[in-house]
Structure formats: C-alpha cells, structure tokens
Design a protein around this motif. Structure first.
Motif, PDB file in Angstrom:
ATOM      1  N   ARG A  82       0.804  -1.213   0.000  1.00 29.44           N
ATOM      2  CA  ARG A  82       0.000   0.000   0.000  1.00 29.44           C
ATOM      3  C   ARG A  82       0.849   1.281   0.000  1.00 29.44           C
ATOM      4  O   ARG A  82       0.379   2.321  -0.410  1.00 29.44           O
ATOM      5  CB  ARG A  82      -0.923   0.015   1.225  1.00 29.44           C
ATOM      6  N   ASN A  83       2.049   1.206   0.486  1.00 28.02           N
ATOM      7  CA  ASN A  83       2.861   2.404   0.674  1.00 28.02           C
ATOM      8  C   ASN A  83       3.833   2.621  -0.484  1.00 28.02           C
ATOM      9  O   ASN A  83       5.031   2.784  -0.296  1.00 28.02           O
ATOM     10  CB  ASN A  83       3.625   2.319   1.997  1.00 28.02           C
ATOM     11  N   ILE A  84       3.301   2.613  -1.706  1.00 28.42           N
ATOM     12  CA  ILE A  84       4.093   2.867  -2.903  1.00 28.42           C
ATOM     13  C   ILE A  84       3.378   3.929  -3.730  1.00 28.42           C
ATOM     14  O   ILE A  84       2.165   4.130  -3.590  1.00 28.42           O
ATOM     15  CB  ILE A  84       4.294   1.579  -3.740  1.00 28.42           C
ATOM     16  N   PRO A  85       4.091   4.642  -4.598  1.00 25.93           N
ATOM     17  CA  PRO A  85       3.454   5.679  -5.417  1.00 25.93           C
ATOM     18  C   PRO A  85       2.329   5.124  -6.279  1.00 25.93           C
ATOM     19  O   PRO A  85       2.394   3.996  -6.791  1.00 25.93           O
ATOM     20  CB  PRO A  85       4.612   6.204  -6.275  1.00 25.93           C
ATOM     21  N   GLN A  86       1.290   5.929  -6.440  1.00 27.97           N
ATOM     22  CA  GLN A  86       0.135   5.519  -7.233  1.00 27.97           C
ATOM     23  C   GLN A  86       0.520   5.370  -8.697  1.00 27.97           C
ATOM     24  O   GLN A  86       1.206   6.215  -9.261  1.00 27.97           O
ATOM     25  CB  GLN A  86      -0.976   6.556  -7.096  1.00 27.97           C
ATOM     26  N   GLY A  87       0.077   4.289  -9.309  1.00 27.74           N
ATOM     27  CA  GLY A  87       0.367   4.035 -10.717  1.00 27.74           C
ATOM     28  C   GLY A  87       1.367   2.921 -10.921  1.00 27.74           C
ATOM     29  O   GLY A  87       1.473   2.381 -12.026  1.00 27.74           O
ATOM     30  N   LEU A  88       2.102   2.554  -9.865  1.00 29.08           N
ATOM     31  CA  LEU A  88       3.030   1.434  -9.968  1.00 29.08           C
ATOM     32  C   LEU A  88       2.274   0.123  -9.820  1.00 29.08           C
ATOM     33  O   LEU A  88       1.402  -0.016  -8.978  1.00 29.08           O
ATOM     34  CB  LEU A  88       4.108   1.525  -8.886  1.00 29.08           C
ATOM     35  N   ARG A  89       2.624  -0.834 -10.666  1.00 25.13           N
ATOM     36  CA  ARG A  89       1.969  -2.140 -10.636  1.00 25.13           C
ATOM     37  C   ARG A  89       3.007  -3.217 -10.360  1.00 25.13           C
ATOM     38  O   ARG A  89       4.079  -3.230 -10.956  1.00 25.13           O
ATOM     39  CB  ARG A  89       1.270  -2.420 -11.982  1.00 25.13           C
ATOM     40  N   LEU A  90       2.664  -4.114  -9.451  1.00 19.70           N
ATOM     41  CA  LEU A  90       3.555  -5.209  -9.103  1.00 19.70           C
ATOM     42  C   LEU A  90       3.629  -6.198 -10.267  1.00 19.70           C
ATOM     43  O   LEU A  90       2.608  -6.720 -10.718  1.00 19.70           O
ATOM     44  CB  LEU A  90       3.043  -5.898  -7.836  1.00 19.70           C
ATOM     45  N   ARG A  91       4.860  -6.464 -10.740  1.00 16.91           N
ATOM     46  CA  ARG A  91       5.046  -7.340 -11.907  1.00 16.91           C
ATOM     47  C   ARG A  91       5.586  -8.708 -11.526  1.00 16.91           C
ATOM     48  O   ARG A  91       5.175  -9.722 -12.095  1.00 16.91           O
ATOM     49  CB  ARG A  91       5.997  -6.677 -12.905  1.00 16.91           C
ATOM     50  N   SER A  92       6.516  -8.754 -10.579  1.00 19.07           N
ATOM     51  CA  SER A  92       7.097 -10.041 -10.198  1.00 19.07           C
ATOM     52  C   SER A  92       7.673  -9.920  -8.798  1.00 19.07           C
ATOM     53  O   SER A  92       7.922  -8.820  -8.294  1.00 19.07           O
ATOM     54  CB  SER A  92       8.199 -10.466 -11.184  1.00 19.07           C
ATOM     55  N   VAL A  93       7.888 -11.064  -8.166  1.00 17.93           N
ATOM     56  CA  VAL A  93       8.476 -11.096  -6.828  1.00 17.93           C
ATOM     57  C   VAL A  93       9.363 -12.332  -6.728  1.00 17.93           C
ATOM     58  O   VAL A  93       8.979 -13.421  -7.161  1.00 17.93           O
ATOM     59  CB  VAL A  93       7.388 -11.090  -5.732  1.00 17.93           C
ATOM     60  N   THR A 140      12.711 -14.210  -4.155  1.00 17.68           N
ATOM     61  CA  THR A 140      13.335 -14.226  -2.842  1.00 17.68           C
ATOM     62  C   THR A 140      14.825 -13.958  -2.967  1.00 17.68           C
ATOM     63  O   THR A 140      15.479 -14.388  -3.917  1.00 17.68           O
ATOM     64  CB  THR A 140      13.109 -15.576  -2.154  1.00 17.68           C
ATOM     65  N   THR A 141      15.373 -13.219  -1.995  1.00 14.00           N
ATOM     66  CA  THR A 141      16.803 -12.963  -1.898  1.00 14.00           C
ATOM     67  C   THR A 141      17.276 -13.335  -0.495  1.00 14.00           C
ATOM     68  O   THR A 141      16.484 -13.799   0.323  1.00 14.00           O
ATOM     69  CB  THR A 141      17.123 -11.481  -2.177  1.00 14.00           C
ATOM     70  N   GLU A 142      18.538 -13.105  -0.218  1.00 16.90           N
ATOM     71  CA  GLU A 142      19.066 -13.429   1.102  1.00 16.90           C
ATOM     72  C   GLU A 142      18.436 -12.573   2.195  1.00 16.90           C
ATOM     73  O   GLU A 142      18.255 -13.023   3.330  1.00 16.90           O
ATOM     74  CB  GLU A 142      20.588 -13.237   1.116  1.00 16.90           C
ATOM     75  N   SER A 143      18.108 -11.313   1.857  1.00 14.86           N
ATOM     76  CA  SER A 143      17.613 -10.385   2.878  1.00 14.86           C
ATOM     77  C   SER A 143      16.102 -10.197   2.869  1.00 14.86           C
ATOM     78  O   SER A 143      15.555  -9.613   3.800  1.00 14.86           O
ATOM     79  CB  SER A 143      18.288  -9.015   2.716  1.00 14.86           C
ATOM     80  N   GLY A 144      15.423 -10.654   1.831  1.00 13.38           N
ATOM     81  CA  GLY A 144      13.972 -10.476   1.796  1.00 13.38           C
ATOM     82  C   GLY A 144      13.396 -10.712   0.420  1.00 13.38           C
ATOM     83  O   GLY A 144      14.078 -11.219  -0.486  1.00 13.38           O
ATOM     84  N   LEU A 145      12.139 -10.318   0.242  1.00  8.12           N
ATOM     85  CA  LEU A 145      11.479 -10.433  -1.052  1.00  8.12           C
ATOM     86  C   LEU A 145      11.815  -9.213  -1.905  1.00  8.12           C
ATOM     87  O   LEU A 145      11.736  -8.069  -1.440  1.00  8.12           O
ATOM     88  CB  LEU A 145       9.970 -10.538  -0.880  1.00  8.12           C
ATOM     89  N   SER A 146      12.180  -9.455  -3.144  1.00  6.08           N
ATOM     90  CA  SER A 146      12.466  -8.377  -4.088  1.00  6.08           C
ATOM     91  C   SER A 146      11.296  -8.279  -5.056  1.00  6.08           C
ATOM     92  O   SER A 146      11.040  -9.206  -5.832  1.00  6.08           O
ATOM     93  CB  SER A 146      13.770  -8.649  -4.848  1.00  6.08           C
ATOM     94  N   ALA A 147      10.580  -7.168  -4.973  1.00  5.87           N
ATOM     95  CA  ALA A 147       9.402  -6.965  -5.812  1.00  5.87           C
ATOM     96  C   ALA A 147       9.734  -5.983  -6.933  1.00  5.87           C
ATOM     97  O   ALA A 147      10.258  -4.896  -6.670  1.00  5.87           O
ATOM     98  CB  ALA A 147       8.239  -6.445  -4.983  1.00  5.87           C
ATOM     99  N   ARG A 148       9.426  -6.347  -8.164  1.00  2.00           N
ATOM    100  CA  ARG A 148       9.653  -5.463  -9.305  1.00  2.00           C
ATOM    101  C   ARG A 148       8.330  -4.835  -9.708  1.00  2.00           C
ATOM    102  O   ARG A 148       7.326  -5.539  -9.868  1.00  2.00           O
ATOM    103  CB  ARG A 148      10.258  -6.227 -10.489  1.00  2.00           C
ATOM    104  N   LEU A 149       8.332  -3.514  -9.867  1.00  2.00           N
ATOM    105  CA  LEU A 149       7.131  -2.773 -10.222  1.00  2.00           C
ATOM    106  C   LEU A 149       7.413  -1.848 -11.393  1.00  2.00           C
ATOM    107  O   LEU A 149       8.556  -1.428 -11.620  1.00  2.00           O
ATOM    108  CB  LEU A 149       6.614  -1.950  -9.037  1.00  2.00           C
ATOM    109  N   SER A 150       6.380  -1.507 -12.121  1.00  2.00           N
ATOM    110  CA  SER A 150       6.493  -0.530 -13.198  1.00  2.00           C
ATOM    111  C   SER A 150       5.114   0.057 -13.461  1.00  2.00           C
ATOM    112  O   SER A 150       4.094  -0.473 -13.004  1.00  2.00           O
ATOM    113  CB  SER A 150       7.057  -1.168 -14.479  1.00  2.00           C
TER     114      SER A 150
END
Length: 278
Positions: free
Chosen positions: A220-231, A233-243
């Motif tokens: 919820r705390n991301i700029p309006q208009g960004l859409r989650l494309r993929s997620v 896992t990494t060593e430190s957490g989940l890496s979510a790609r948005l555009s």
C-alpha cells in the motif's frame, strides 16, 4: 697575397641571436584561452548548482510524502539540467529511499528499500502532485517485516520463488513449512502451494497455517500508478519489481493540509519561479 689565401682576411663575428625571430607577445593568446575556459566552465558550474538544488528539494519532498526517517538519495540525470528546469520536466530522475513505513495498520508491511527510475517528472497544474510519465521500481521487503505481517518466522526457501516458515508447536517441536510467492492483481503478494517440509504438523495446525498463507499481503505504501510485476526471494527479503505509467507522487492524503502539500510539491519538481531558475 694568393687568390685563395684567406689567412689574413677578416670577417664580421657571427652572432647566433641575430637570426632569431622577434619575440611575440603571448598575453593576448592567454587572455583568449582564459576567456574561452570561463565561457565553458561558468555554465557547467551553474548547471551543477541547479542540479544539486533540485536533487535536495526532491529528496525533502519525497521524505515528507513517504514519511521516511531520512531523506532519500536523488540523482537527476542528463545534461544540461537548466534546460530541463526551464521546460518544466526532468527527463530522468533516480530515487533510492529506505525504511518506508507501512500505511495500513491492518496489514503492516514496511518497504526496507525502494529504488525508482522515473522518466519525465513534472508537477501537476495545481501544484499538488508530482507526475512521472513512466517509472520502474524495485522494492525490498525484509524477512523480519514479512514475519511480522504474517505472524510466522519467514526466511528464504530452496527456490527463488519460495519462502520458508518455522513454526514452534505447543509440544516444543519445530515444524518447517514452505510456500510459493506469486503476484496477484491489486499489488498483492500471494503464498501458494503450502506444504510441510520438515517435522510433523497436526491437522489442526495445517488448517491454521493454510489460512495464514491464504491471505495475500498487499503493498500500500508505494506511489500511485506502480503495478507489481514479479516477486522473487533474496538473502535479505522479497524483491518486488514494479512498473507503470502516469505514476503519481503526493506529499499527503490529508485534505486539511492542502496548502502544505501544494508548497511541498512545488518545491519537488521544476516550475516557473519556485526554483528561481526561470
């Protein structure tokens, strides 16, 4: 005297300096070169000053809008920046922010790091928003924050699309379960294919954990208009790609602060006179 006897002949002494060309005054050349360097360096210095100023103001406005504890790193790309400011649009802006707090108390999931690459950033006509024609972003969601959101101890799974959870049973036994992370509409992260990978889990526990993983987590705390494309896992957490396109940044959603919002966004992106460059 013999015609070829030159022993008694005298000749004027040869002075090497007599053939040296007259010394030229190089001062006009030095002045011309200095003037040329000044013409080249002064605009560059002014452009660097303008770049530093707009980066600083963008960082301050982003910090206020996203409520981060520290100002983000901002880099305005492209030269010259002064012409971009005069046109009212910054062609390329990179922003890296840290520790963006959760905005929804019912499903808190802070963003540990958000890296944005914005194209054609400008302000809205009413100075209340900053608009980017398009944007690409990467959000890092740490495992401790994921654990708090799900109520389980989450860590990296055995695959790039898998997380693992450790559960301590009332009997004192440890059980390890795994789930596959995927993307749902509405910027939600889903956990599918829940399975027990270690230990014995009673049926009642299996049902309870299944219900936990069935609830997707929404960003919820991301700029309006960004859409989650993929997620992944990494060593430190989940890496979510948005555009997204027409990505909007607002300094506040509180209607009682319209004047403050307008002033903040006016300082965020180039305008007619707020930066003093026009």
């Amino acid at each position: 005297m013999h015609p070829y006897d030159y022993a008694d002949a005298t000749f004027p002494a040869y002075e090497p300096g007599d053939a040296r060309p007259p010394r030229r005054n190089r001062r006009p050349v030095v002045i011309a070169v200095g003037s040329l360097l000044a013409l080249l360096l002064v605009p560059v210095a002014l452009d660097r000053f303008a770049t530093a100023r707009v980066e600083s103001r963008t960082a301050e406005a982003f910090q206020e809008g996203m409520r981060t504890p520290s100002a983000p790193e901002v880099h305005v790309r492209g030269f010259p920046v002064l012409t971009q400011l005069a046109a009212g649009t910054l062609r390329h802006v990179d922003i890296t922010a840290h520790d963006i707090p959760a905005s929804d108390t019912t499903g808190p999931l802070p963003v540990s790091e958000l890296s944005l690459r914005l194209a054609e950033l400008r302000k809205s006509d009413d100075d209340t928003e900053a608009l980017a024609r398009s944007a690409e972003a990467t959000a890092l969601l740490s495992y401790p924050d994921m654990s708090d959101a799900l109520g389980l101890e989450i860590s990296r799974g055995s695959r790039p699309d898998q997380v693992r959870a450790s559960v301590l049973l009332p009997t004192g036994d440890d059980v390890t379960v795994a789930a596959t992370v995927s993307v749902l509409s509405g910027n939600r992260i889903a956990f599918k294919d829940f399975q027990v990978t270690g230990g014995l889990l009673p049926e009642v526990g299996r049902v309870a954990l299944g219900e936990v993983f069935e609830r997707p987590v929404r960003l919820r705390n991301i700029p309006q208009g960004l859409r989650l494309r993929s997620v992944t896992t990494t060593e430190s957490g989940l890496s979510a790609r948005l555009s997204g396109e027409s990505v909007t940044f607002r300094s506040s959603d509180d209607g009682s602060r319209n004047d403050e919002v307008r002033d903040s966004v006016r300082d965020w992106v180039p305008g007619d006179s707020s930066y003093g460059y026009a």
